[in-house]
Design a protein around this motif. Structure first.
Motif, PDB file in Angstrom:
ATOM      1  N   ARG A  17     -73.431  32.945  33.944  1.00 15.71           N
ATOM      2  CA  ARG A  17     -73.164  33.394  32.573  1.00 15.71           C
ATOM      3  C   ARG A  17     -73.148  32.211  31.603  1.00 15.71           C
ATOM      4  NH1 ARG A  17     -68.608  35.828  35.091  1.00 15.71           N
ATOM      5  NH2 ARG A  17     -68.972  37.989  35.740  1.00 15.71           N
ATOM      6  N   GLU A  58     -74.137  43.488  34.622  1.00 17.70           N
ATOM      7  CA  GLU A  58     -73.690  43.247  33.251  1.00 17.70           C
ATOM      8  C   GLU A  58     -74.837  43.248  32.258  1.00 17.70           C
ATOM      9  OE1 GLU A  58     -69.846  40.450  34.498  1.00 17.70           O
ATOM     10  OE2 GLU A  58     -71.743  39.537  33.843  1.00 17.70           O
ATOM     11  N   GLN A 198     -71.091  54.083  35.096  1.00 14.89           N
ATOM     12  CA  GLN A 198     -72.061  53.085  35.539  1.00 14.89           C
ATOM     13  C   GLN A 198     -73.214  53.809  36.222  1.00 14.89           C
ATOM     14  OE1 GLN A 198     -69.446  50.368  37.844  1.00 14.89           O
ATOM     15  NE2 GLN A 198     -70.064  48.804  36.379  1.00 14.89           N
TER      16      GLN A 198
END
Length: 256
Positions: A17, A58, A198
């Motif tokens: 990230r 994500e 999800q």
């Protein structure tokens, strides 16, 4: 040992990230393979796999198979508006959700005499296993799937009528309110319950995103005058690219 393994994949996921956020890995950058990342971070390949799966879910990465396969940094996607109007005469199409400014098409397949699963039976106020008409929808905007939906109607309500199949007959695609009105049922109320979910792998691929990506599930039910449910549906929209906006008309309040 388990705590160290958990800390390992979380640490690697955060490092990925950080490299994306700092621009070290720009959009389109192909990640090194697992052995290379495992050596760099001093962890096992399985730990790298777990870390990459987290960041994939994500939406910061995307993975491709076949020629040119690998995992890449995903470019930010432009968000679009998916308007939902609550004016009955203005509802566009069978689902009431139509992307603005796009070439829209709807693919639908209806199946009659499908036994109602327990959750659907509860929502329709019928017994589990009672026959329904099930219709599966895919709404495409510019040839890309925007949303999917599964609609259920009690077969006892529409059997033997011209509107038994939502996407067949003289009122094909005209929506629940108009179709039920054709057989003398006045729809006066709709409830909608949005929930975050999800996406599973198959649905994610259909919506052009990654497994585990965020989506909005809308549980919708139409009721006729007496309060009886006449249709219920589960509508699924990817939250990655679409903002569902509700346009709710209000009656003007006269000045006193």
């Amino acid at each position: 040992m388990a705590d160290r393994q958990e800390a390992g994949y979380l640490r690697v996921a955060q490092a990925i990230r950080d490299r994306i956020a700092d621009g070290i890995w720009p959009p389109g950058h192909k990640l090194p393979n697992r052995p290379t990342l495992a050596d760099e971070f001093g962890v096992g390949e399985n730990t790298v796999r777990q870390a990459v799966e987290i960041v994939l879910a994500e939406g910061l990465l995307e993975s491709f198979r076949g020629r040119g396969r690998g995992t890449f940094v995903r470019a930010p996607r432009e968000r679009h508006v998916l308007p939902r109007t609550l004016t009955p005469t203005a509802v566009p199409g069978p689902l009431g959700l139509t992307p603005a400014g796009s070439l829209v098409s709807v693919e639908a397949e209806s199946t009659a005499k499908v036994p109602a699963p327990a959750p659907i039976a509860t929502r329709l106020g019928i017994k589990e296993g009672e026959l329904c008409v099930r219709t599966d929808y895919e709404v495409l905007a510019d040839l890309r799937c925007v949303l999917t939906a599964t609609s259920w109607e009690p077969y006892a309500l529409t059997k033997g009528t011209p509107v038994v199949l939502p996407e067949g007959g003289p009122l094909a695609g005209r929506g629940v309110t108009e179709r039920m009105g054709q057989i003398g049922l006045t729809v006066t109320r709709v409830t909608e319950v949005p929930r975050p979910v999800q996406l599973e792998r198959e649905t994610a691929q259909l919506l052009g995103t990654t497994p585990g990506a965020q989506a909005i599930s809308i549980e919708r039910t139409h009721y006729e005058t007496g309060g009886r449910p006449v249709e219920t549906a589960d509508i699924l929209v990817s939250a990655e690219r679409w903002d569902i906006t509700y346009d709710i008309p209000l009656d003007p309040v006269p000045r006193t």
